[in-house]
Design a protein around this motif. Structure first.
Motif, PDB file in Angstrom:
ATOM      1  N   GLY A 272       0.794  -1.222   0.000  1.00 20.08           N
ATOM      2  CA  GLY A 272       0.000   0.000   0.000  1.00 20.08           C
ATOM      3  C   GLY A 272       0.827   1.273   0.000  1.00 20.08           C
ATOM      4  N   ARG A 273       2.160   1.131  -0.135  1.00 20.20           N
ATOM      5  CA  ARG A 273       3.018   2.320  -0.072  1.00 20.20           C
ATOM      6  C   ARG A 273       3.858   2.472  -1.345  1.00 20.20           C
ATOM      7  NH1 ARG A 273       4.211   2.093   4.974  1.00 20.20           N
ATOM      8  NH2 ARG A 273       3.445   4.044   5.853  1.00 20.20           N
ATOM      9  N   ALA A 274       4.905   1.657  -1.501  1.00 22.14           N
ATOM     10  CA  ALA A 274       5.802   1.790  -2.668  1.00 22.14           C
ATOM     11  C   ALA A 274       6.768   0.619  -2.721  1.00 22.14           C
ATOM     12  CB  ALA A 274       6.589   3.098  -2.593  1.00 22.14           C
ATOM     13  N   PHE A 275       7.414   0.435  -3.877  1.00 26.60           N
ATOM     14  CA  PHE A 275       8.409  -0.643  -4.024  1.00 26.60           C
ATOM     15  C   PHE A 275       9.657  -0.369  -3.189  1.00 26.60           C
ATOM     16  CE2 PHE A 275       6.399  -0.799  -8.382  1.00 26.60           C
ATOM     17  CZ  PHE A 275       5.695  -1.975  -8.155  1.00 26.60           C
ATOM     18  N   VAL A 276      10.099   0.894  -3.123  1.00 29.14           N
ATOM     19  CA  VAL A 276      11.331   1.309  -2.441  1.00 29.14           C
ATOM     20  C   VAL A 276      12.512   0.480  -2.979  1.00 29.14           C
ATOM     21  CG1 VAL A 276      12.343   1.979  -0.214  1.00 29.14           C
ATOM     22  CG2 VAL A 276       9.877   1.680  -0.372  1.00 29.14           C
ATOM     23  N   SER A 277      12.776   0.637  -4.269  1.00 25.97           N
ATOM     24  CA  SER A 277      13.844  -0.126  -4.931  1.00 25.97           C
ATOM     25  C   SER A 277      15.211   0.468  -4.597  1.00 25.97           C
ATOM     26  CB  SER A 277      13.623  -0.123  -6.444  1.00 25.97           C
ATOM     27  OG  SER A 277      12.409  -0.773  -6.746  1.00 25.97           O
ATOM     28  N   THR A 278      16.176  -0.399  -4.308  1.00 25.43           N
ATOM     29  CA  THR A 278      17.473   0.057  -3.782  1.00 25.43           C
ATOM     30  C   THR A 278      18.697  -0.370  -4.593  1.00 25.43           C
ATOM     31  OG1 THR A 278      17.462  -1.896  -2.373  1.00 25.43           O
ATOM     32  CG2 THR A 278      16.700   0.164  -1.375  1.00 25.43           C
ATOM     33  N   PHE A 279      18.602  -1.481  -5.328  1.00 26.30           N
ATOM     34  CA  PHE A 279      19.789  -2.041  -5.988  1.00 26.30           C
ATOM     35  C   PHE A 279      19.468  -2.296  -7.474  1.00 26.30           C
ATOM     36  CE2 PHE A 279      22.151  -5.710  -7.568  1.00 26.30           C
ATOM     37  CZ  PHE A 279      23.438  -5.404  -7.217  1.00 26.30           C
ATOM     38  N   HIS A 280      20.196  -1.832  -8.389  1.00 26.17           N
ATOM     39  CA  HIS A 280      21.513  -1.243  -8.318  1.00 26.17           C
ATOM     40  C   HIS A 280      21.388   0.280  -8.294  1.00 26.17           C
ATOM     41  CE1 HIS A 280      25.691  -0.394  -9.434  1.00 26.17           C
ATOM     42  NE2 HIS A 280      25.991  -1.638  -9.179  1.00 26.17           N
ATOM     43  N   ALA A 281      22.160   0.919  -7.398  1.00 24.62           N
ATOM     44  CA  ALA A 281      22.042   2.366  -7.204  1.00 24.62           C
ATOM     45  C   ALA A 281      22.328   3.160  -8.470  1.00 24.62           C
ATOM     46  CB  ALA A 281      22.997   2.811  -6.092  1.00 24.62           C
ATOM     47  N   LYS A 282      23.208   2.619  -9.346  1.00 21.27           N
ATOM     48  CA  LYS A 282      23.641   3.393 -10.519  1.00 21.27           C
ATOM     49  C   LYS A 282      22.713   3.236 -11.724  1.00 21.27           C
ATOM     50  CE  LYS A 282      28.533   3.639  -9.360  1.00 21.27           C
ATOM     51  NZ  LYS A 282      28.987   2.586  -8.465  1.00 21.27           N
ATOM     52  N   TYR A 283      21.856   2.212 -11.728  1.00 15.50           N
ATOM     53  CA  TYR A 283      21.026   1.944 -12.916  1.00 15.50           C
ATOM     54  C   TYR A 283      19.553   1.978 -12.529  1.00 15.50           C
ATOM     55  CZ  TYR A 283      25.631   0.061 -14.001  1.00 15.50           C
ATOM     56  OH  TYR A 283      26.984  -0.094 -14.143  1.00 15.50           O
ATOM     57  N   LYS A 284      18.920   3.116 -12.805  1.00 14.35           N
ATOM     58  CA  LYS A 284      17.547   3.323 -12.339  1.00 14.35           C
ATOM     59  C   LYS A 284      16.563   2.315 -12.942  1.00 14.35           C
ATOM     60  CE  LYS A 284      14.566   7.115 -11.072  1.00 14.35           C
ATOM     61  NZ  LYS A 284      14.307   8.546 -11.145  1.00 14.35           N
ATOM     62  N   LEU A 285      16.736   1.979 -14.211  1.00 11.23           N
ATOM     63  CA  LEU A 285      15.788   1.067 -14.861  1.00 11.23           C
ATOM     64  C   LEU A 285      16.012  -0.393 -14.467  1.00 11.23           C
ATOM     65  CD1 LEU A 285      15.587   2.619 -18.452  1.00 11.23           C
ATOM     66  CD2 LEU A 285      13.918   2.817 -16.603  1.00 11.23           C
ATOM     67  N   LEU A 286      17.185  -0.693 -13.910  1.00  9.71           N
ATOM     68  CA  LEU A 286      17.480  -2.059 -13.459  1.00  9.71           C
ATOM     69  C   LEU A 286      17.650  -2.058 -11.940  1.00  9.71           C
ATOM     70  CD1 LEU A 286      19.984  -3.197 -16.226  1.00  9.71           C
ATOM     71  CD2 LEU A 286      17.666  -4.052 -15.876  1.00  9.71           C
ATOM     72  N   ARG A 287      16.673  -1.512 -11.262  1.00  9.33           N
ATOM     73  CA  ARG A 287      16.753  -1.383  -9.802  1.00  9.33           C
ATOM     74  C   ARG A 287      15.704  -2.279  -9.153  1.00  9.33           C
ATOM     75  NH1 ARG A 287      17.220   4.666  -8.037  1.00  9.33           N
ATOM     76  NH2 ARG A 287      19.231   4.458  -9.107  1.00  9.33           N
ATOM     77  N   PHE A 288      16.160  -3.083  -8.177  1.00 11.11           N
ATOM     78  CA  PHE A 288      15.275  -4.056  -7.518  1.00 11.11           C
ATOM     79  C   PHE A 288      15.059  -3.692  -6.043  1.00 11.11           C
ATOM     80  CE2 PHE A 288      18.067  -6.859 -10.349  1.00 11.11           C
ATOM     81  CZ  PHE A 288      17.272  -6.659 -11.459  1.00 11.11           C
ATOM     82  N   PRO A 289      13.883  -3.961  -5.486  1.00  9.69           N
ATOM     83  CA  PRO A 289      13.641  -3.690  -4.060  1.00  9.69           C
ATOM     84  C   PRO A 289      14.075  -4.861  -3.184  1.00  9.69           C
ATOM     85  CG  PRO A 289      11.578  -4.269  -5.154  1.00  9.69           C
ATOM     86  CD  PRO A 289      12.663  -4.376  -6.188  1.00  9.69           C
ATOM     87  N   ILE A 290      15.386  -4.935  -2.876  1.00 12.59           N
ATOM     88  CA  ILE A 290      15.906  -6.088  -2.117  1.00 12.59           C
ATOM     89  C   ILE A 290      16.339  -5.728  -0.695  1.00 12.59           C
ATOM     90  CG2 ILE A 290      16.593  -7.366  -4.180  1.00 12.59           C
ATOM     91  CD1 ILE A 290      19.506  -6.593  -3.569  1.00 12.59           C
ATOM     92  N   ASP A 291      16.359  -4.420  -0.362  1.00 10.03           N
ATOM     93  CA  ASP A 291      16.630  -4.005   1.018  1.00 10.03           C
ATOM     94  C   ASP A 291      15.277  -3.828   1.691  1.00 10.03           C
ATOM     95  OD1 ASP A 291      19.735  -3.192   1.341  1.00 10.03           O
ATOM     96  OD2 ASP A 291      19.058  -2.826  -0.705  1.00 10.03           O
ATOM     97  N   LEU A 292      14.884  -4.831   2.459  1.00  6.06           N
ATOM     98  CA  LEU A 292      13.519  -4.888   2.972  1.00  6.06           C
ATOM     99  C   LEU A 292      13.450  -4.540   4.452  1.00  6.06           C
ATOM    100  CD1 LEU A 292      12.285  -8.204   1.271  1.00  6.06           C
ATOM    101  CD2 LEU A 292      12.270  -5.893   0.340  1.00  6.06           C
TER     102      LEU A 292
END
Length: 366
Positions: A272-292
């Protein structure tokens, strides 16, 4: 004509690839080939939509509408899962009551062991002034660099390792007790810290960083899943407000994350909030939410977001929360594990303990 045929080949190839990437995680096999596509669900959904649009530009074929139908089904499948992690999904939010604690702020950051831009991270802490912060991949050099913050953060618990699994926890809030668990391997720590605020609220903070399944690290997700579910079982024993934070090397919608949430009986604040994607910091389009992060029902999240890059391959996570023992509104968000799921969690823990991780005592950058 040649271009149109080439476009058809690209369209058909993309459709088949997207189907494979959608189906692989459905197979409950711990090998990284089956687990890694889970990380890219946001990107897979995005490319499914683009490929569907591309279908209107290729020459008609007897297979075209079968492929288009398949793409629609895949988009709906991914969309149903992902919409939960957007503001479009309705979740009741609670304001502060008279019996609430003061706001508490924390930063959680995988600093990347080989990142030497210590000053940028220190400046981030000095600017935001969180009451607590956690670093992962912090080794001896990072520990030395962070000593300048110890005057402001007199309470700490340090696990200094050179294998990219070091962890340091710093706090302005009094730490009553802290310990390091090694649930599945003697070089993969989990921090458990019991804190008490000046306004008399106690809570427990877990810092976690299990190894990822990937072609360059662990061949399977067994250690990761075993570590996560061991933490979940430990959380279940604790009756105080609890937060579990860190680089989970996992996404919230994976089978093991859902098992973690149900076994620990914690809440995922991304829902209900957001993905909060963290990795990879340098590539915005290839960023995954893995810091939970996950929290108990008496902890209420006011803000959860990423912060600016300080030179690491992960973006830091910033969270603001308060504790309220009287408010029961979040109880309905808790899901409990069934007997079958509990048995599955136990099996994953045992498999994680048996797995022999492929890690050096000291890691050097390639």
């Amino acid at each position: 004509m040649h271009i149109i045929k080439h476009m058809w080949n690209v369209y058909a190839g993309l459709t088949i690839l997207l189907l494979i990437l959608t189906l692989l995680p459905k197979i409950q096999n711990s090998h990284w080939i089956f687990r890694v596509p889970e990380f890219g669900k946001i990107q897979i959904t995005f490319f499914t939509l683009i490929t569907f649009g591309l279908g209107f530009l290729v020459s008609p074929s007897p297979l075209l509408w079968y492929f288009q139908g398949l793409l629609i089904l895949m988009f709906i499948h991914h969309g149903i899962i992902l919409i939960k992690y957007t503001p479009l999904y309705p979740v009741k939010r609670s304001g502060k009551g008279r019996n609430s604690s003061r706001d508490i702020h924390f930063i959680s950051a995988n600093v990347y062991q080989f990142n030497t831009e210590y000053k940028r991270f220190i400046q981030l802490i000095e600017k935001c002034k969180p009451e607590i912060f956690l670093t992962m991949e912090s080794n001896g050099d990072w520990e030395k660099a962070l000593r300048v913050l110890e005057q402001d953060y007199p309470f700490h618990h340090k696990v200094t390792l050179e294998n990219t699994y070091g962890m340091h926890f710093y706090s302005k809030i009094r730490i009553k007790d802290a310990k390091t668990h090694y649930f599945v391997a003697d070089d993969i720590p989990t921090i458990e810290a019991h804190l008490e605020t000046e306004d008399g609220f106690s809570f427990v903070f877990f810092g976690i960083h299990p190894p990822p399944p990937s072609p360059t690290e662990e061949e399977t997700s067994k250690e990761r899943d075993g570590d996560l579910l061991s933490t979940a079982k430990r959380v279940q024993e604790i009756k105080e407000p609890t937060i579990v934070v860190g680089d989970f090397n996992n996404v919230a919608w994976s089978r093991s994350s859902i098992l973690f949430r149900k076994t620990s009986e914690l809440i995922d604040p991304r829902i209900g909030r957001a993905f909060v994607s963290t990795f990879h910091a340098k590539y915005k389009l290839l960023r995954f939410p893995i810091d939970l992060m996950f929290h108990s029902e008496d902890i209420f999240i006011r803000k959860l977001t990423t912060m600016e890059n300080f030179g690491s391959d992960h973006l830091p996570v910033y969270c603001e929360f308060f504790i309220d023992h009287q408010n029961t509104e979040q109880e309905e968000q808790i899901e409990e594990a069934t007997a079958e799921e509990e048995a599955e969690a136990e099996e994953m823990i045992e498999e994680g303990k048996k797995e022999d991780g492929n890690r050096d005592a000291v890691v050097t950058e390639d």
